[in-house]
Motif scaffolding. Structure first.
Motif, mmCIF file in Angstrom:
data_model
loop_
_atom_site.group_PDB
_atom_site.id
_atom_site.type_symbol
_atom_site.label_atom_id
_atom_site.label_comp_id
_atom_site.label_asym_id
_atom_site.label_seq_id
_atom_site.Cartn_x
_atom_site.Cartn_y
_atom_site.Cartn_z
ATOM 1 N N TYR A 98 0.829 -1.206 0.000
ATOM 2 C CA TYR A 98 0.000 0.000 0.000
ATOM 3 C C TYR A 98 0.860 1.251 0.000
ATOM 4 O O TYR A 98 1.972 1.265 0.540
ATOM 5 C CB TYR A 98 -0.886 0.048 1.256
ATOM 6 C CG TYR A 98 -1.880 -1.066 1.380
ATOM 7 C CD1 TYR A 98 -3.180 -0.934 0.900
ATOM 8 C CD2 TYR A 98 -1.526 -2.271 2.001
ATOM 9 C CE1 TYR A 98 -4.101 -1.963 1.029
ATOM 10 C CE2 TYR A 98 -2.447 -3.299 2.137
ATOM 11 C CZ TYR A 98 -3.732 -3.141 1.647
ATOM 12 O OH TYR A 98 -4.638 -4.158 1.778
ATOM 13 N N LEU A 99 0.315 2.308 -0.565
ATOM 14 C CA LEU A 99 0.767 3.658 -0.283
ATOM 15 C C LEU A 99 -0.183 4.205 0.773
ATOM 16 O O LEU A 99 -1.386 4.365 0.500
ATOM 17 C CB LEU A 99 0.739 4.526 -1.545
ATOM 18 C CG LEU A 99 1.819 4.235 -2.589
ATOM 19 C CD1 LEU A 99 1.620 5.125 -3.815
ATOM 20 C CD2 LEU A 99 3.216 4.457 -2.006
ATOM 21 N N THR A 100 0.341 4.431 1.964
ATOM 22 C CA THR A 100 -0.495 4.821 3.099
ATOM 23 C C THR A 100 -0.272 6.278 3.459
ATOM 24 O O THR A 100 0.868 6.746 3.513
ATOM 25 C CB THR A 100 -0.187 3.934 4.319
ATOM 26 O OG1 THR A 100 -0.446 2.572 3.982
ATOM 27 C CG2 THR A 100 -1.051 4.319 5.511
ATOM 28 N N LEU A 126 -4.105 0.529 -2.364
ATOM 29 C CA LEU A 126 -3.471 -0.724 -2.764
ATOM 30 C C LEU A 126 -2.639 -0.539 -4.031
ATOM 31 O O LEU A 126 -3.093 0.070 -4.999
ATOM 32 C CB LEU A 126 -4.543 -1.786 -3.006
ATOM 33 C CG LEU A 126 -4.035 -3.185 -3.375
ATOM 34 C CD1 LEU A 126 -3.479 -3.887 -2.148
ATOM 35 C CD2 LEU A 126 -5.163 -4.006 -4.009
ATOM 36 N N THR A 127 -1.397 -1.063 -4.005
ATOM 37 C CA THR A 127 -0.567 -1.045 -5.214
ATOM 38 C C THR A 127 -0.377 -2.442 -5.798
ATOM 39 O O THR A 127 -0.145 -2.578 -7.000
ATOM 40 C CB THR A 127 0.821 -0.432 -4.923
ATOM 41 O OG1 THR A 127 1.500 -1.233 -3.944
ATOM 42 C CG2 THR A 127 0.680 0.996 -4.413
ATOM 43 N N ASN A 128 -0.482 -3.480 -4.952
ATOM 44 C CA ASN A 128 -0.355 -4.850 -5.468
ATOM 45 C C ASN A 128 -0.881 -5.839 -4.430
ATOM 46 O O ASN A 128 -0.776 -5.606 -3.220
ATOM 47 C CB ASN A 128 1.097 -5.186 -5.786
ATOM 48 C CG ASN A 128 1.226 -6.513 -6.521
ATOM 49 O OD1 ASN A 128 0.583 -6.738 -7.540
ATOM 50 N ND2 ASN A 128 2.034 -7.417 -5.979
ATOM 51 N N ALA A 129 -1.454 -6.945 -4.926
ATOM 52 C CA ALA A 129 -1.953 -7.997 -4.030
ATOM 53 C C ALA A 129 -1.718 -9.352 -4.676
ATOM 54 O O ALA A 129 -1.969 -9.544 -5.873
ATOM 55 C CB ALA A 129 -3.447 -7.804 -3.746
ATOM 56 N N PRO A 148 -9.437 -2.019 -3.050
ATOM 57 C CA PRO A 148 -8.449 -1.050 -3.544
ATOM 58 C C PRO A 148 -7.969 -0.056 -2.500
ATOM 59 O O PRO A 148 -6.947 0.607 -2.697
ATOM 60 C CB PRO A 148 -9.197 -0.332 -4.678
ATOM 61 C CG PRO A 148 -10.645 -0.486 -4.334
ATOM 62 C CD PRO A 148 -10.766 -1.829 -3.667
ATOM 63 N N THR A 149 -8.693 0.055 -1.402
ATOM 64 C CA THR A 149 -8.300 0.975 -0.332
ATOM 65 C C THR A 149 -8.488 0.299 1.020
ATOM 66 O O THR A 149 -9.196 -0.710 1.141
ATOM 67 C CB THR A 149 -9.139 2.270 -0.351
ATOM 68 O OG1 THR A 149 -10.527 1.937 -0.175
ATOM 69 C CG2 THR A 149 -8.951 3.022 -1.661
ATOM 70 N N GLN A 150 -7.862 0.859 2.033
ATOM 71 C CA GLN A 150 -8.122 0.432 3.404
ATOM 72 C C GLN A 150 -8.044 1.649 4.320
ATOM 73 O O GLN A 150 -7.349 2.630 4.034
ATOM 74 C CB GLN A 150 -7.166 -0.659 3.855
ATOM 75 C CG GLN A 150 -5.737 -0.232 4.081
ATOM 76 C CD GLN A 150 -4.904 -1.335 4.726
ATOM 77 O OE1 GLN A 150 -5.397 -2.372 5.161
ATOM 78 N NE2 GLN A 150 -3.597 -1.104 4.798
ATOM 79 N N LEU A 179 -9.357 -1.406 9.700
ATOM 80 C CA LEU A 179 -10.764 -1.551 10.106
ATOM 81 C C LEU A 179 -11.606 -2.191 9.011
ATOM 82 O O LEU A 179 -12.806 -2.398 9.204
ATOM 83 C CB LEU A 179 -11.342 -0.179 10.475
ATOM 84 C CG LEU A 179 -10.646 0.549 11.636
ATOM 85 C CD1 LEU A 179 -11.289 1.911 11.867
ATOM 86 C CD2 LEU A 179 -10.709 -0.289 12.915
ATOM 87 N N ALA A 180 -10.991 -2.505 7.877
ATOM 88 C CA ALA A 180 -11.708 -3.137 6.767
ATOM 89 C C ALA A 180 -10.925 -4.354 6.283
ATOM 90 O O ALA A 180 -9.699 -4.405 6.413
ATOM 91 C CB ALA A 180 -11.899 -2.137 5.625
ATOM 92 N N ASP A 181 -11.618 -5.334 5.730
ATOM 93 C CA ASP A 181 -10.954 -6.521 5.197
ATOM 94 C C ASP A 181 -10.073 -6.158 4.010
ATOM 95 O O ASP A 181 -10.405 -5.268 3.214
ATOM 96 C CB ASP A 181 -11.997 -7.554 4.761
ATOM 97 C CG ASP A 181 -12.763 -8.136 5.942
ATOM 98 O OD1 ASP A 181 -12.241 -8.077 7.056
ATOM 99 O OD2 ASP A 181 -13.879 -8.640 5.730
ATOM 100 N N SER A 182 -8.955 -6.857 3.874
ATOM 101 C CA SER A 182 -8.016 -6.555 2.794
ATOM 102 C C SER A 182 -8.506 -7.067 1.447
ATOM 103 O O SER A 182 -8.191 -6.491 0.403
ATOM 104 C CB SER A 182 -6.647 -7.146 3.112
ATOM 105 O OG SER A 182 -6.735 -8.560 3.218
ATOM 106 N N THR A 183 -9.258 -8.167 1.439
ATOM 107 C CA THR A 183 -9.768 -8.718 0.182
ATOM 108 C C THR A 183 -11.245 -9.053 0.320
ATOM 109 O O THR A 183 -11.783 -9.145 1.430
ATOM 110 C CB THR A 183 -9.010 -9.998 -0.240
ATOM 111 O OG1 THR A 183 -9.280 -11.034 0.707
ATOM 112 C CG2 THR A 183 -7.515 -9.744 -0.303
#
Length: 203
Positions: A98-100, A126-129, A148-150, A179-183
């Motif tokens: 991520y870019l946070t 998100l930049t890659n998963a 795409p975001t968290q 606070l949110a699921d990654s996928t």
């Protein structure tokens, strides 16, 4: 000898007070650190952490000598490893980057305000998963399934070492709780912890 002593006291005074900021002061802090990440549910069942290098920079704007607001841009690696703990088994491993953008309020304390703690929010893009299902195919692209975001909570503590009146070095611990699921296919919220070093430039 007397003049040398006076000169030494004057320089020491400048060095000590160089850490104390005033209203309107701005600091720029590039950092690099070592990170360890997991997902909260996997961590409870003994999953090992995903390690990585964190790089980025902070900007710090001071309201007075104790309070400031800090915003940054960080490159962070997160994820989880497979779990094999007694009856709890999950062969799924995940890597996300991520870019946070952290936005925190900082409280500076100590005689020379060399300690600080911070608390606030973090927003990640998100930049890659990629994921490994342990099916022999190794890590595969899961960008289509990843959020795409968290969004989450940032907090940390640090210490500033004075090198010169306008230049300091920091050592800090920084933490992010998602606070949110990654996928969308797996339920997991990221937990990211890093230990960073950086240089502070007063601008």
């Amino acid at each position: 000898m007397k003049y040398l002593l006076c000169f030494g006291i004057m320089i020491s005074s400048l060095i000590c007070n160089g850490q104390i900021r005033e209203k309107g002061n701005i600091e720029l802090t590039p950092i690099i650190g070592y990170s360890a990440s997991n997902q909260l549910d996997s961590f409870l069942f003994g999953s090992s952490s995903v390690s990585g290098i964190q790089i980025g920079a902070y900007g710090n704007f001071f309201f007075n000598n104790r309070w400031s607001i800090r915003i940054g841009l960080l490159y962070q690696r997160m994820g989880t490893n497979s779990v094999d703990f007694f009856i709890f088994t999950d062969e799924y491993s995940e890597r996300t980057t991520y870019l946070t953008i952290p936005l925190t309020v900082n409280y500076h304390f100590g005689t020379n305000r060399n300690w600080y703690i911070n608390y606030g929010a973090g927003f990640g893009i998100l930049t890659n998963a990629e994921a490994n299902y342990n099916d022999g195919n190794g890590y595969v692209d899961i960008n289509d399934f990843a959020n795409p975001t968290q969004f989450g909570i940032n907090c940390g503590i640090g210490y500033k070492f004075n090198i010169a009146p306008e230049f300091l070095v920091i050592v800090e611990n920084s933490n992010f709780i998602g606070l949110a699921d990654s996928t969308k296919q797996k339920s997991g919220k990221n937990f990211h912890m890093s230990f960073n070093v950086g240089a502070i430039f007063k601008i």
